[in-house]
Design a protein around this motif. Sequence first.
Motif, mmCIF file in Angstrom:
data_model
loop_
_atom_site.group_PDB
_atom_site.id
_atom_site.type_symbol
_atom_site.label_atom_id
_atom_site.label_comp_id
_atom_site.label_asym_id
_atom_site.label_seq_id
_atom_site.Cartn_x
_atom_site.Cartn_y
_atom_site.Cartn_z
ATOM 1 N N ALA B 98 35.121 -8.805 -44.318
ATOM 2 C CA ALA B 98 34.658 -9.836 -45.258
ATOM 3 C C ALA B 98 33.204 -10.209 -44.964
ATOM 4 O O ALA B 98 32.381 -10.345 -45.877
ATOM 5 N N LYS B 99 32.887 -10.325 -43.681
ATOM 6 C CA LYS B 99 31.523 -10.704 -43.273
ATOM 7 C C LYS B 99 30.505 -9.636 -43.701
ATOM 8 O O LYS B 99 29.447 -9.955 -44.257
ATOM 9 N N LEU B 104 26.224 -7.737 -47.515
ATOM 10 C CA LEU B 104 25.748 -6.616 -48.343
ATOM 11 C C LEU B 104 25.568 -6.979 -49.814
ATOM 12 O O LEU B 104 24.718 -6.416 -50.506
ATOM 13 N N SER B 105 26.386 -7.876 -50.328
ATOM 14 C CA SER B 105 26.403 -8.139 -51.770
ATOM 15 C C SER B 105 25.166 -8.915 -52.224
ATOM 16 O O SER B 105 24.827 -9.957 -51.663
ATOM 17 N N ALA B 106 24.513 -8.394 -53.252
ATOM 18 C CA ALA B 106 23.339 -9.078 -53.795
ATOM 19 C C ALA B 106 23.749 -10.072 -54.877
ATOM 20 O O ALA B 106 23.170 -11.148 -54.995
ATOM 21 N N ASN B 107 24.764 -9.719 -55.684
ATOM 22 C CA ASN B 107 25.121 -10.598 -56.811
ATOM 23 C C ASN B 107 26.334 -11.485 -56.537
ATOM 24 O O ASN B 107 26.805 -12.182 -57.430
ATOM 25 N N ARG B 108 26.843 -11.440 -55.305
ATOM 26 C CA ARG B 108 27.988 -12.268 -54.905
ATOM 27 C C ARG B 108 29.246 -11.990 -55.741
ATOM 28 O O ARG B 108 30.066 -12.871 -55.973
ATOM 29 N N LYS B 109 29.341 -10.728 -56.216
ATOM 30 C CA LYS B 109 30.581 -10.305 -56.859
ATOM 31 C C LYS B 109 31.194 -9.197 -56.009
ATOM 32 O O LYS B 109 30.659 -8.091 -55.948
ATOM 33 N N ILE B 110 32.294 -9.524 -55.356
ATOM 34 C CA ILE B 110 32.873 -8.615 -54.361
ATOM 35 C C ILE B 110 34.272 -8.163 -54.799
ATOM 36 O O ILE B 110 35.064 -8.969 -55.289
ATOM 37 N N THR B 177 29.866 -4.791 -54.553
ATOM 38 C CA THR B 177 30.275 -4.450 -53.186
ATOM 39 C C THR B 177 31.808 -4.366 -53.143
ATOM 40 O O THR B 177 32.492 -5.256 -53.649
ATOM 41 N N LEU B 178 32.299 -3.288 -52.557
ATOM 42 C CA LEU B 178 33.750 -3.046 -52.558
ATOM 43 C C LEU B 178 34.250 -2.939 -51.122
ATOM 44 O O LEU B 178 33.776 -2.101 -50.354
ATOM 45 N N ILE B 179 35.225 -3.783 -50.770
ATOM 46 C CA ILE B 179 35.819 -3.723 -49.433
ATOM 47 C C ILE B 179 37.002 -2.757 -49.448
ATOM 48 O O ILE B 179 37.939 -2.927 -50.235
ATOM 49 N N SER B 200 28.115 -0.801 -53.289
ATOM 50 C CA SER B 200 28.108 -0.704 -51.813
ATOM 51 C C SER B 200 29.546 -0.741 -51.308
ATOM 52 O O SER B 200 30.341 -1.551 -51.773
ATOM 53 N N ILE B 201 29.840 0.122 -50.347
ATOM 54 C CA ILE B 201 31.219 0.223 -49.860
ATOM 55 C C ILE B 201 31.321 -0.246 -48.418
ATOM 56 O O ILE B 201 30.532 0.168 -47.570
ATOM 57 N N VAL B 202 32.284 -1.131 -48.154
ATOM 58 C CA VAL B 202 32.459 -1.683 -46.810
ATOM 59 C C VAL B 202 33.684 -1.066 -46.135
ATOM 60 O O VAL B 202 34.803 -1.203 -46.617
ATOM 61 N N ASP B 203 33.442 -0.404 -45.024
ATOM 62 C CA ASP B 203 34.489 0.181 -44.197
ATOM 63 C C ASP B 203 34.600 -0.706 -42.951
ATOM 64 O O ASP B 203 33.698 -0.741 -42.125
ATOM 65 N N SER B 204 35.728 -1.422 -42.845
ATOM 66 C CA SER B 204 35.843 -2.448 -41.787
ATOM 67 C C SER B 204 35.672 -1.892 -40.386
ATOM 68 O O SER B 204 35.272 -2.616 -39.475
ATOM 69 N N SER B 205 36.001 -0.610 -40.197
ATOM 70 C CA SER B 205 35.937 -0.086 -38.831
ATOM 71 C C SER B 205 34.516 -0.191 -38.283
ATOM 72 O O SER B 205 34.320 -0.388 -37.085
ATOM 73 N N GLU B 206 33.531 -0.086 -39.160
ATOM 74 C CA GLU B 206 32.153 -0.216 -38.683
ATOM 75 C C GLU B 206 31.834 -1.662 -38.283
ATOM 76 O O GLU B 206 31.109 -1.907 -37.323
#
Lengths: 254, 254
Positions: B98-99, B104-110, B177-179, B200-206
């Motif tokens: 989530a963090k 990462l999100s510029a437009n605050r739409k996640i 941005t997609l978690i 933008s794609i978020v992979d939690s393991s990172e």
Amino acid sequence: MAIGIFDSGVGGLTVYKTISEHFPKADIHYLGDTARVPYGSRSQETVIKYSLQCAQFLVENFDIDTIIVACNTASSYAIDNIREKFGVNVIGVVEPGAKSAFMLSANRKIGIIGTRATIRSQSYVKALQALSPGISIQQTACPLFVPIVEEMLIETEIAENVVKHYLDELINKGVDTLILGCTHYPLLKGVISKIYPHVSIVDSSEAIIACIEELSVDTLQNGIREIYLTDESPAFETLKNVLAGGLASKKVTL
Amino acid sequence: MAIGIFDSGVGGLTVYKTISEHFPKADIHYLGDTARVPYGSRSQETVIKYSLQCAQFLVENFDIDTIIVACNTASSYAIDNIREKFGVNVIGVVEPGAKSAFMLSANRKIGIIGTRATIRSQSYVKALQALSPGISIQQTACPLFVPIVEEMLIETEIAENVVKHYLDELINKGVDTLILGCTHYPLLKGVISKIYPHVSIVDSSEAIIACIEELSVDTLQNGIREIYLTDESPAFETLKNVLAGGLASKKVTL
């Protein structure tokens, strides 16, 4: 005396539905092990352990004289263990399905589809070869079919592409009869028949009816119907109207 | 002191791989509960029970000071219970993911995707709202993604159609941005990026790497690596070269 049916999850409700409709006065108790579904990707040892626990629950709690193992994986691996441990009739889906296919096939080229564990077990192969050693058999596992059914994507282009992905090669080898070796698959019968209209499709739940009649199981009771699940199941909520007449489930721990 | 990682199955090996590569000298013990995978379709009660048993195994058998809950479903439902019961660091995948997305999100739409249980738990929604109450969130469960990965259908038309089936609507709502809220999903990063290159794609393991550093976890040990599974797993055999450096697994019963 009542009939107990168990399955790894909710797919066995295709069997429950066929038996319920055919024997409206039978008392039927269904157990779906939704806390540990699917069995189809697990080892033989684990499938036997889980299956014995399911049978134990049915025998302990109800006046059962017949256990129907609706799960193909459990039928493939655990049926002898269940027969040995409990003094009741035990009907699996493998032998009735193999027998139906053998009678339906004109060219003696039979295809088998199921979970990885069912295919790996060679259970249908052995049952068919016992009927006719020279029979030609093609088989393949189709792990995406269950989630497609449970997501109710049955009538979609995705379903058609996945069916072709798994079945084209097998059907192209001249198979004229296809055994649906997993209880979820009857819900894909429509799309499979649409793509391969010349192929006869065997749904084991129909073959089980003949077994119940042969064993003279008492099917003239009070028409009691109960569905037990070991965990809440979104798939049950999706399928219960189609397969269980809208009946609610009860939670149980094994 | 060693790091223990557990997951409902083999998907958590994406987390194992990232941590292993980043901390080559850390001692890491991985447990995959392949006898009861998937957790993502089960109830909260069942997920907590299974997760506590996994954590117990790690704490009892190894000199663990940090447990990483690689499974999103277990992170969503059971992390507080694990923290309460065992006196070690416990890192889940939800808060770090989530963090990262928030930064990462510029437009605050996640957007959030995951299993049914993870989505139902609202865990990512709560974590994001704690960071910024006004954030716009879209989420959807994608139950077909796991079998597509485990069938290694990643680079196929089927995968593309399934990705579009689940994500078109969500992405069309303006998500930037997609978690990836399930450990299997990083293997679909390529196909998702191909279809939606602007997201933008978020992979939690990172994101977990930063947590390990913040907690000053001892990562300078002997580089011991062990993988325990509660059942044989065809999916492990398919993925072990990609995710576990070809390491063999050991069987364990919980």
